[in-house]
Design an enzyme around this catalytic site. Structure first.
Site, short mmCIF file in Angstrom:
data_model
loop_
_atom_site.label_atom_id
_atom_site.label_comp_id
_atom_site.label_asym_id
_atom_site.label_seq_id
_atom_site.Cartn_x
_atom_site.Cartn_y
_atom_site.Cartn_z
N GLY A 139 6.08 -0.60 -0.24
CA GLY A 139 6.89 0.58 0.05
C GLY A 139 7.25 0.63 1.52
O GLY A 139 6.98 -0.30 2.29
N ALA A 140 7.89 1.71 1.93
CA ALA A 140 8.23 1.92 3.34
C ALA A 140 8.42 3.41 3.57
O ALA A 140 8.66 4.18 2.64
CB ALA A 140 9.49 1.16 3.72
N GLU A 153 -0.44 -4.99 6.15
CA GLU A 153 0.87 -5.10 5.49
C GLU A 153 1.77 -6.08 6.26
O GLU A 153 2.49 -6.88 5.66
CB GLU A 153 1.55 -3.74 5.41
CG GLU A 153 0.92 -2.80 4.40
CD GLU A 153 1.57 -1.43 4.39
OE1 GLU A 153 1.51 -0.77 3.35
OE2 GLU A 153 2.13 -1.01 5.42
N GLY A 185 2.71 4.89 7.28
CA GLY A 185 2.38 6.30 6.99
C GLY A 185 1.01 6.44 6.34
O GLY A 185 0.34 7.46 6.50
N THR A 236 0.85 -1.20 0.00
CA THR A 236 0.00 0.00 0.00
C THR A 236 0.88 1.24 0.00
O THR A 236 1.99 1.23 0.52
CB THR A 236 -0.91 -0.03 1.24
OG1 THR A 236 -1.81 -1.13 1.13
CG2 THR A 236 -1.74 1.25 1.36
O1 LIG Z 1 0.59 2.43 5.43
C1 LIG Z 1 1.25 2.67 4.43
C2 LIG Z 1 2.43 1.95 4.01
O2 LIG Z 1 3.21 1.43 5.04
C3 LIG Z 1 3.27 2.59 2.92
O3 LIG Z 1 3.92 1.53 2.28
C4 LIG Z 1 4.29 3.59 3.39
O4 LIG Z 1 3.64 4.61 4.11
C5 LIG Z 1 5.08 4.19 2.22
O5 LIG Z 1 4.21 4.89 1.40
P1 LIG Z 1 4.72 5.72 0.14
O6 LIG Z 1 5.20 4.74 -0.87
O7 LIG Z 1 3.50 6.48 -0.32
O8 LIG Z 1 5.81 6.65 0.62
#
Ligand SMILES: O=C[C@H](O)[C@H](O)[C@H](O)COP(=O)(O)O
Length: 236
Positions: free
Chosen positions: A84-85, A105, A98, A28
């Site tokens: 992602g992270a 996840e 985030g 996500t």
């Molecule tokens: O809850 C959200 C997830 O852990 C996302 O993978 C993480 O916040 C990274 O999101 P983004 O790729 O939008 O930076």
């Protein structure tokens, strides 16, 4: 290069890890969304995979991309999760959540033989904690749980403000599981394993955003002379 271009480069590399017949965990967030979009292109070109989404948002995006989906109950052993992270350290320890999807996840990552993280270079840190640590809690007893979480943070050398995450309407953000999120602004987490153990011991804490020992590899896209340069960590 924009972060979006770097995220796309990391997602594109990750799509190359996918093989015919794989059962995939679909992460996500904005980076994982690019992976889903690019994976959809390969599926429409004939690739046969099945995905387990880690959020309702990813489920909607994967359906739109034409990716066949299943549930973790129907496919409890996944070949590969791509996600992602918010932060990643040199030991492949992560902060996630985030976007509020950390619980599903983490369940999906734990059910996967491999978890490969896709990030832009800005997410790399020496010490986790610059990104506020998301902690998912049940709404019942929120004040008591918050006090106990604060004590758990102190007991492991962490300090900083704890805030209930709010949505755009100013009301508490509610996760897909019906829980709230406490965001802990810690600056640095000296011992992530000790903090993880202390947090899961608090009644009312459902899960936290420290992903420890789950990622098997990472694809990091950094900007180099106006071009994305891919750096891989671990087995990726
Ligand atoms: O809850 C959200 C997830 O852990 C996302 O993978 C993480 O916040 C990274 O999101 P983004 O790729 O939008 O930076």
């Amino acid at each position: 290069m924009s972060p979006a271009e770097l995220k796309r480069a990391a997602a594109a590399r990750a799509v190359g890890l996918v093989e015919d017949g794989m059962r995939l965990g679909l992460g996500t967030g904005s980076t994982a969304a690019l992976f889903v979009e690019l994976l959809g292109e390969r599926v429409r070109a004939g690739l046969s995979v099945v995905g387990v989404p880690t959020s309702e948002a990813t489920r909607v995006a994967a359906e739109a991309a034409g990716i066949p989906l299943t549930t973790l109950d129907a496919a409890p052993d996944l070949d590969l999760t791509i996600d992602g992270a918010d932060e990643i350290d040199p030991q492949l320890r992560l902060i996630k959540g985030g976007g509020g999807a950390l619980l599903r996840e983490k369940i999906v990552a734990a059910a996967s033989r491999r978890m490969v993280v896709i990030v832009d270079g800005a997410k790399r840190v020496e010490t986790l904690g610059r990104f506020p640590l998301p902690i998912e809690v049940v709404p019942f007893g929120l004040v008591a749980t918050t006090l106990a979480v604060a004590a758990a943070l102190r007991s492991t050398g962490c300090a900083g403000p704890l805030a209930v995450r709010k949505g755009a309407d100013g009301a508490p953000f509610v996760t897909d599981g019906g829980h709230f999120i406490l965001d802990a602004g810690l600056s640095r987490i000296p011992d992530p394993e000790a903090l993880g153990r202390a947090l899961v011991a608090v009644p009312g804490v459902v899960e936290h955003g420290l992903f420890l020992g789950l990622a098997t590899g990472a694809i990091v896209a950094e900007a180099a002379d106006g071009q994305p340069r891919i750096v891989t960590l671990g087995a990726a």
